[in-house]
Write a protein that holds these residues in place. Structure first.
Motif, PDB file in Angstrom:
ATOM      1  N   PHE A  48       6.280   3.372 -65.673  1.00 18.60           N
ATOM      2  CA  PHE A  48       6.746   4.689 -66.096  1.00 18.60           C
ATOM      3  C   PHE A  48       5.704   5.760 -65.777  1.00 18.60           C
ATOM      4  N   ILE A  49       4.436   5.469 -66.064  1.00 21.11           N
ATOM      5  CA  ILE A  49       3.365   6.434 -65.774  1.00 21.11           C
ATOM      6  C   ILE A  49       3.246   6.660 -64.276  1.00 21.11           C
ATOM      7  N   GLU A  50       3.344   5.599 -63.486  1.00 21.63           N
ATOM      8  CA  GLU A  50       3.264   5.749 -62.031  1.00 21.63           C
ATOM      9  C   GLU A  50       4.421   6.567 -61.493  1.00 21.63           C
ATOM     10  N   MET A  51       5.604   6.381 -62.059  1.00 19.21           N
ATOM     11  CA  MET A  51       6.752   7.188 -61.637  1.00 19.21           C
ATOM     12  C   MET A  51       6.534   8.660 -61.976  1.00 19.21           C
ATOM     13  N   ALA A  52       5.963   8.927 -63.151  1.00 17.29           N
ATOM     14  CA  ALA A  52       5.695  10.310 -63.544  1.00 17.29           C
ATOM     15  C   ALA A  52       4.671  10.953 -62.619  1.00 17.29           C
ATOM     16  N   ILE A  56       5.434  14.161 -60.091  1.00 19.41           N
ATOM     17  CA  ILE A  56       4.686  15.412 -60.109  1.00 19.41           C
ATOM     18  C   ILE A  56       4.049  15.669 -58.747  1.00 19.41           C
ATOM     19  N   ASP A  57       3.490  14.638 -58.130  1.00 20.34           N
ATOM     20  CA  ASP A  57       2.861  14.807 -56.823  1.00 20.34           C
ATOM     21  C   ASP A  57       3.882  15.238 -55.779  1.00 20.34           C
ATOM     22  N   THR A  58       5.089  14.709 -55.853  1.00 20.59           N
ATOM     23  CA  THR A  58       6.137  15.106 -54.916  1.00 20.59           C
ATOM     24  C   THR A  58       6.501  16.571 -55.093  1.00 20.59           C
ATOM     25  N   PHE A  79       1.856  19.392 -67.256  1.00 21.25           N
ATOM     26  CA  PHE A  79       3.148  18.814 -67.619  1.00 21.25           C
ATOM     27  C   PHE A  79       3.019  17.887 -68.824  1.00 21.25           C
ATOM     28  N   VAL A  80       2.053  16.981 -68.788  1.00 21.11           N
ATOM     29  CA  VAL A  80       1.903  16.009 -69.873  1.00 21.11           C
ATOM     30  C   VAL A  80       1.484  16.706 -71.158  1.00 21.11           C
TER      31      VAL A  80
END
Length: 265
Positions: A48-52, A56-58, A79-80
């Protein structure tokens, strides 16, 4: 818990404490995930953290076309942090103030983003970053010339004639961006907090009616209490979207403003 007098010099200690604590919680979450991260199949929370982070990077890559080594971590932090601060209002309405009251505080603001001082402080930081990015990209001289020559470009004497108007318009443009950032986040979160309070007052009114005598009054009390429960659940579900959306908007507008600061008019 305000300290000071007046509107400008007052310090809201409760908002500062909550902001700092929530920031530490966010840092702790990412530190824990980083320490336990594995190169193989990630766990659910790590995934989940990697997806977040990837999301954001995208978003930053699509908006900011320069060096993202500072902007991407900044966007993730914003964001976080804003998401966690907004999410405090999903807790029971009287839980944080109740804890603070047990520690001797008469008044305690649980959600930092319902404090205009906090949102203005964050947006002012964005404004300072805009200046820093503009000066780095264009140089001090180039940035100063742009303030006097854009958006109305002239030649010869017209440059001097249009310089005051250009400077005034650029000042308004730069100041309007952090003000809109702060007011948008504050307005949405403050309004949502008021709705939660109104729903809680409806439940309290229902309890008062139930305690009163009379069948009709008790029936009205039950109806009011059930209405408050249903309304509170529905508003909480809807507010999950608002909480995440406002964090995303604050983050993406920050990246957009930084990107605009590096571009020539």
């Amino acid at each position: 818990m305000p300290i000071g007098e007046g509107d400008f010099w007052v310090i809201h200690v409760d908002s500062l404490i909550m902001s700092a604590l929530i920031g530490l919680v966010g840092l702790g979450i990412f530190f824990m995930v980083g320490r336990r991260a594995t190169a193989g199949v990630p766990g659910k929370f790590q995934a989940f953290i990697e997806m977040a982070v990837e999301f954001i990077d995208t978003q930053v890559r699509d908006v900011f076309h320069g060096d993202r080594r500072f902007v991407a971590p900044l966007a993730l932090t914003i964001f976080v942090w804003v998401l966690l601060m907004n999410s405090i209002k999903l807790l029971p309405l009287d839980l944080p103030p109740g804890i603070a009251a047990a520690m001797g505080a008469e008044y305690f603001r649980a959600v930092p983003t319902t404090d205009l001082n906090i949102t203005l402080a964050m947006s002012t930081t964005v404004l300072l970053l805009m200046f820093a990015f503009a000066i780095k990209a264009k140089g001090p001289g180039g940035f100063g010339v742009e303030l006097l020559t854009a958006p109305f470009h002239g030649h010869g004497v017209m440059k001097l004639v249009l310089a005051p108007a250009n400077l005034a318009l650029n000042i308004i443009e730069y100041l309007s961006k952090p003000v809109s950032l702060a007011m948008r986040l504050f307005g949405n979160m403050y309004a949502g907090e008021l709705v939660f309070i109104l729903i809680a007052l409806l439940a309290m009114a229902g309890g008062d009616f139930m305690a009163a005598e009379g069948l009709g009054t008790k029936a009205g009390g039950v109806a009011a209490f059930l209405g408050a429960v249903i309304a509170g659940a529905a508003w909480s579900i809807f507010h999950i979207l608002v909480v995440s959306l406002q964090a995303f908007i604050f983050m993406i507008l920050t990246v957009v403003y930084l990107s605009m600061s590096t571009e020539a008019h």
